[in-house]
Design an enzyme around this catalytic site. Sequence first.
Site, mmCIF file in Angstrom:
data_model
loop_
_atom_site.group_PDB
_atom_site.id
_atom_site.type_symbol
_atom_site.label_atom_id
_atom_site.label_comp_id
_atom_site.label_asym_id
_atom_site.label_seq_id
_atom_site.Cartn_x
_atom_site.Cartn_y
_atom_site.Cartn_z
ATOM 1 N N GLU A 195 1.420 -10.558 -2.076
ATOM 2 C CA GLU A 195 0.794 -9.284 -2.407
ATOM 3 C C GLU A 195 1.295 -8.745 -3.751
ATOM 4 O OE1 GLU A 195 -0.132 -6.775 1.388
ATOM 5 O OE2 GLU A 195 1.902 -7.590 1.565
ATOM 6 N N GLU B 44 1.904 3.745 2.916
ATOM 7 C CA GLU B 44 2.347 5.085 3.289
ATOM 8 C C GLU B 44 3.111 5.736 2.136
ATOM 9 O OE1 GLU B 44 2.421 2.353 5.112
ATOM 10 O OE2 GLU B 44 2.151 2.815 7.250
ATOM 11 N N LYS C 287 -6.731 -0.079 2.240
ATOM 12 C CA LYS C 287 -6.292 -1.394 1.761
ATOM 13 C C LYS C 287 -7.207 -2.438 2.408
ATOM 14 C CE LYS C 287 -2.170 -4.238 1.189
ATOM 15 N NZ LYS C 287 -0.720 -4.336 1.411
#
Length: 121
Positions: free
Chosen positions: A21, A73, A99
């Site tokens: 990621e 978050e 996302k």
Amino acid sequence: MDEILITGLTFQGYHGCLPEERKAPQPFIIDLALRLDLSAAAATDDLTNTVDYDKVCLITAAVVEGIPRNLIETVASSVCDALLREFAPLASVAVTLHKPQAPVRRNFSDIAVHMERVRHE
């Protein structure tokens, strides 16, 4: 309380806990609800009595496209905090951060967090 809604802001970022990621950018979509009294803006037709939408979008972009975070978050909370810091008239900010390409091993249409921060003074 009045509300300004900005939906579907799309950015590229590197947020996530997994190494992959952090290698390639992925899309993040933001929906904002900005709560404030808009009566003066409506009465005067003057931008100085509201918030500048473009500046809101630029500040949001700086957070989402900025420092990679493990958790969405954290990103959503940072957007709330940055907008409350920048715009004194805001009573509260609600952020929904989507996302859509989260690395989940099941079919899904969206993964998102929603949070609201209220100005305490």
